[in-house]
Design a protein around this motif. Sequence first.
Motif, PDB file in Angstrom:
ATOM      1  N   ASP A  62       0.823  -1.210   0.000  1.00 49.94           N
ATOM      2  CA  ASP A  62       0.000   0.000   0.000  1.00 49.94           C
ATOM      3  C   ASP A  62       0.858   1.261   0.000  1.00 49.94           C
ATOM      4  N   SER A  63       2.006   1.186   0.651  1.00 52.35           N
ATOM      5  CA  SER A  63       2.857   2.368   0.800  1.00 52.35           C
ATOM      6  C   SER A  63       3.490   2.822  -0.509  1.00 52.35           C
ATOM      7  N   VAL A  64       3.479   1.956  -1.530  1.00 54.03           N
ATOM      8  CA  VAL A  64       4.126   2.327  -2.798  1.00 54.03           C
ATOM      9  C   VAL A  64       3.160   2.339  -3.975  1.00 54.03           C
ATOM     10  N   LYS A  65       1.926   1.942  -3.757  1.00 53.08           N
ATOM     11  CA  LYS A  65       0.948   1.922  -4.851  1.00 53.08           C
ATOM     12  C   LYS A  65       0.809   3.301  -5.467  1.00 53.08           C
ATOM     13  N   GLY A  66       0.834   3.334  -6.785  1.00 48.37           N
ATOM     14  CA  GLY A  66       0.714   4.600  -7.497  1.00 48.37           C
ATOM     15  C   GLY A  66       2.033   5.310  -7.696  1.00 48.37           C
ATOM     16  N   ARG A  67       3.081   4.874  -7.013  1.00 44.58           N
ATOM     17  CA  ARG A  67       4.407   5.489  -7.151  1.00 44.58           C
ATOM     18  C   ARG A  67       5.420   4.541  -7.770  1.00 44.58           C
ATOM     19  N   PHE A  68       5.336   3.271  -7.442  1.00 46.01           N
ATOM     20  CA  PHE A  68       6.297   2.269  -7.927  1.00 46.01           C
ATOM     21  C   PHE A  68       5.622   1.381  -8.963  1.00 46.01           C
ATOM     22  N   THR A  69       6.406   0.952  -9.951  1.00 50.78           N
ATOM     23  CA  THR A  69       5.908   0.039 -10.976  1.00 50.78           C
ATOM     24  C   THR A  69       6.927  -1.060 -11.203  1.00 50.78           C
ATOM     25  N   ILE A  70       6.468  -2.302 -11.134  1.00 48.57           N
ATOM     26  CA  ILE A  70       7.341  -3.438 -11.424  1.00 48.57           C
ATOM     27  C   ILE A  70       7.112  -3.875 -12.857  1.00 48.57           C
ATOM     28  N   SER A  71       8.194  -4.258 -13.521  1.00 48.98           N
ATOM     29  CA  SER A  71       8.070  -4.760 -14.884  1.00 48.98           C
ATOM     30  C   SER A  71       9.153  -5.805 -15.110  1.00 48.98           C
ATOM     31  N   ARG A  72       8.948  -6.626 -16.115  1.00 50.54           N
ATOM     32  CA  ARG A  72       9.934  -7.660 -16.391  1.00 50.54           C
ATOM     33  C   ARG A  72      10.202  -7.728 -17.875  1.00 50.54           C
ATOM     34  N   ASP A  73      11.452  -7.966 -18.201  1.00 53.11           N
ATOM     35  CA  ASP A  73      11.888  -8.129 -19.589  1.00 53.11           C
ATOM     36  C   ASP A  73      12.326  -9.576 -19.737  1.00 53.11           C
ATOM     37  N   ASN A  74      11.464 -10.403 -20.322  1.00 46.03           N
ATOM     38  CA  ASN A  74      11.765 -11.828 -20.435  1.00 46.03           C
ATOM     39  C   ASN A  74      12.957 -12.094 -21.355  1.00 46.03           C
ATOM     40  N   ALA A  75      13.202 -11.203 -22.296  1.00 45.68           N
ATOM     41  CA  ALA A  75      14.334 -11.392 -23.202  1.00 45.68           C
ATOM     42  C   ALA A  75      15.666 -11.167 -22.482  1.00 45.68           C
ATOM     43  N   LYS A  76      15.644 -10.302 -21.469  1.00 47.55           N
ATOM     44  CA  LYS A  76      16.877  -9.986 -20.740  1.00 47.55           C
ATOM     45  C   LYS A  76      16.943 -10.655 -19.375  1.00 47.55           C
ATOM     46  N   ASN A  77      15.908 -11.436 -19.046  1.00 49.61           N
ATOM     47  CA  ASN A  77      15.849 -12.083 -17.721  1.00 49.61           C
ATOM     48  C   ASN A  77      16.050 -11.064 -16.594  1.00 49.61           C
ATOM     49  N   THR A  78      15.415  -9.936 -16.750  1.00 44.04           N
ATOM     50  CA  THR A  78      15.613  -8.829 -15.811  1.00 44.04           C
ATOM     51  C   THR A  78      14.268  -8.276 -15.358  1.00 44.04           C
ATOM     52  N   VAL A  79      14.202  -7.941 -14.102  1.00 46.36           N
ATOM     53  CA  VAL A  79      13.027  -7.285 -13.540  1.00 46.36           C
ATOM     54  C   VAL A  79      13.431  -5.887 -13.089  1.00 46.36           C
TER      55      VAL A  79
END
Length: 122
Positions: A62-79
């Motif tokens: 809840d403390s980061v909703k709207g401010r932080f975004t997680i994403s992943r790049d499956n081609a680079k094996n990176t989050v």
Amino acid sequence: QVQLVESGGGLVQPGDSLRLSCATSGFTFHYYGIGWFRQAPGKEREGVSCSKGSDGSTYYADSVKGRFTISRDNAKNTVYLQMNSLKPEDTAFYYCAADPLFCWPRGPMDFWGKGTLVTVSS
């Protein structure tokens, strides 16, 4: 051998943005849940966000909703963790974690990186 390496931490001012990266190897990336956790000095570790590999679901504290975004790049094996509108209370070591079955907060995560420090201060 499962490896997770965080990068992108640093010293920023309140209101600034920062993007953390978690480079992974040693497992089938797109199957795994990958999460971000943080631990501030003198405090317990807390979950921040998680990206579920099987269906792309994402979870946020809840403390980061709207401010932080997680994403992943499956081609680079990176989050990535894009952090906007940073606050002094976001100061902590940030760790990424991986698990073949669970994604925070749905269950424990098995594999961990060593962390990267984020300091938000004027």
